[in-house]
Design a protein around this motif. Sequence first.
Motif, short mmCIF file in Angstrom:
data_model
loop_
_atom_site.label_atom_id
_atom_site.label_comp_id
_atom_site.label_asym_id
_atom_site.label_seq_id
_atom_site.Cartn_x
_atom_site.Cartn_y
_atom_site.Cartn_z
N VAL A 1 1.00 -1.29 0.06
CA VAL A 1 0.11 0.04 0.11
C VAL A 1 0.83 1.21 -0.22
CG1 VAL A 1 -0.36 -0.21 2.61
CG2 VAL A 1 -1.88 1.06 1.08
N GLY A 2 0.44 2.34 -0.57
CA GLY A 2 1.09 3.56 -0.57
C GLY A 2 0.33 4.40 0.73
N GLY A 3 1.32 5.54 1.04
CA GLY A 3 0.77 6.13 1.99
C GLY A 3 1.46 7.65 2.10
N SER A 4 1.18 8.45 2.69
CA SER A 4 1.69 9.86 3.02
C SER A 4 1.05 10.25 4.55
CB SER A 4 1.57 10.82 1.99
OG SER A 4 0.20 10.89 1.55
N GLY A 5 1.60 11.64 4.91
CA GLY A 5 0.90 12.32 6.09
C GLY A 5 1.67 11.96 7.29
N SER B 1 -1.37 15.38 -1.45
CA SER B 1 -0.43 14.48 -1.49
C SER B 1 -0.04 14.14 -3.05
CB SER B 1 -0.78 12.95 -0.96
OG SER B 1 -0.51 13.27 0.53
N ILE B 2 0.76 13.55 -3.29
CA ILE B 2 1.24 13.30 -4.91
C ILE B 2 1.52 11.64 -4.68
CG2 ILE B 2 3.63 14.00 -4.63
CD1 ILE B 2 3.55 14.35 -7.64
N MET B 3 1.25 10.84 -5.83
CA MET B 3 1.59 9.57 -5.78
C MET B 3 2.20 9.21 -7.10
SD MET B 3 -0.45 7.68 -7.87
CE MET B 3 0.19 6.13 -7.46
N ASN C 1 -7.55 7.00 -9.50
CA ASN C 1 -8.30 6.63 -10.96
C ASN C 1 -7.70 5.46 -11.43
OD1 ASN C 1 -9.44 9.50 -11.39
ND2 ASN C 1 -7.49 10.13 -10.50
N THR C 2 -6.62 4.73 -11.38
CA THR C 2 -6.05 3.61 -11.45
C THR C 2 -5.57 2.65 -10.40
OG1 THR C 2 -5.26 4.61 -13.82
CG2 THR C 2 -4.24 2.34 -12.88
N ALA C 3 -6.44 1.56 -10.29
CA ALA C 3 -6.12 0.62 -9.19
C ALA C 3 -4.45 0.10 -9.63
CB ALA C 3 -7.15 -0.48 -9.17
N LYS C 4 -3.83 0.34 -8.28
CA LYS C 4 -2.37 -0.26 -8.61
C LYS C 4 -1.91 -0.56 -7.10
CE LYS C 4 -1.45 3.66 -10.51
NZ LYS C 4 -0.66 4.77 -11.12
N TYR C 5 -0.71 -1.15 -7.19
CA TYR C 5 0.13 -1.54 -6.08
C TYR C 5 1.70 -0.93 -6.21
CZ TYR C 5 1.74 -5.78 -8.04
OH TYR C 5 2.50 -6.74 -8.99
N GLY C 6 2.28 -0.92 -5.07
CA GLY C 6 3.75 -0.73 -5.08
C GLY C 6 4.16 0.73 -5.46
N SER C 7 3.16 1.80 -5.29
CA SER C 7 3.22 3.18 -5.27
C SER C 7 3.37 3.85 -3.89
CB SER C 7 2.32 3.86 -6.27
OG SER C 7 1.00 3.60 -5.49
N GLN C 8 4.21 4.93 -4.07
CA GLN C 8 4.10 5.41 -2.85
C GLN C 8 3.81 7.05 -2.70
OE1 GLN C 8 4.07 5.57 0.51
NE2 GLN C 8 5.18 3.85 0.57
N GLY C 9 3.70 7.60 -1.72
CA GLY C 9 3.44 9.26 -1.82
C GLY C 9 4.18 9.90 -1.08
N ALA C 10 3.88 11.43 -1.29
CA ALA C 10 4.85 12.37 -0.46
C ALA C 10 3.67 13.40 -0.29
CB ALA C 10 5.81 12.84 -1.20
#
Length: 191
Positions: A22-26, A78-80, A63-72
């Motif tokens: 899962v990606g995340g930020s905050g 935020s941005i991923m 908008n696009t289901a995905k995995y292995g992304s991360q955020g800032a």
Amino acid sequence: VYSYSAAAWASGGNRATSVAYVGGSGTQTAALAFGGYTQPGGNSSATELYNGTAWTSNPTGLNTAKYGSQGAGNQTASIMAGGIVTSTYQSATETWNGSIWTNSPATLNTARGYVGMAGTQTAALAIAGRTPPNAGSTASESYNGTSWTNTPSLNTSGFGRMGAGIQTAALAIGNASPISAATESWNGSAW
């Protein structure tokens, strides 16, 4: 979810969506979680917000289901970037305004998954990642709120690195291939 106090980890509320990668930020009391890998082998677009106690599902996901992304960034900005859809590595970027994700016209110069991120929504750094055919990358890119620009490469290729810090003073921590405790520091011009 576990939160850290001065002396120990404590249980927090569980997410509504069970996912890996899962990606995340905050922050600890205002976090954002998005995307991920679900069983049996699906991509998730789920987005959830954490208030320090409990997770709330957001009605709109990636908008696009995905995995292995991360955020800032933070819970409201935020941005991923990057990620994996099935087995295809992505260069797409989405931005979050606190309620919805928007596809950005800016794309990473190097499509990759398991990319580390540091910084904010308008001043981010994308760190390393996995590229086809499942190889670690030394790619590093900076984002100015409009476009991604290649920056000097990391010293060691890898993916699954955690990014920490800001766009001009960041860390790339760990590595998944090979698994290591390696850390590289970024001063805004070199790793």
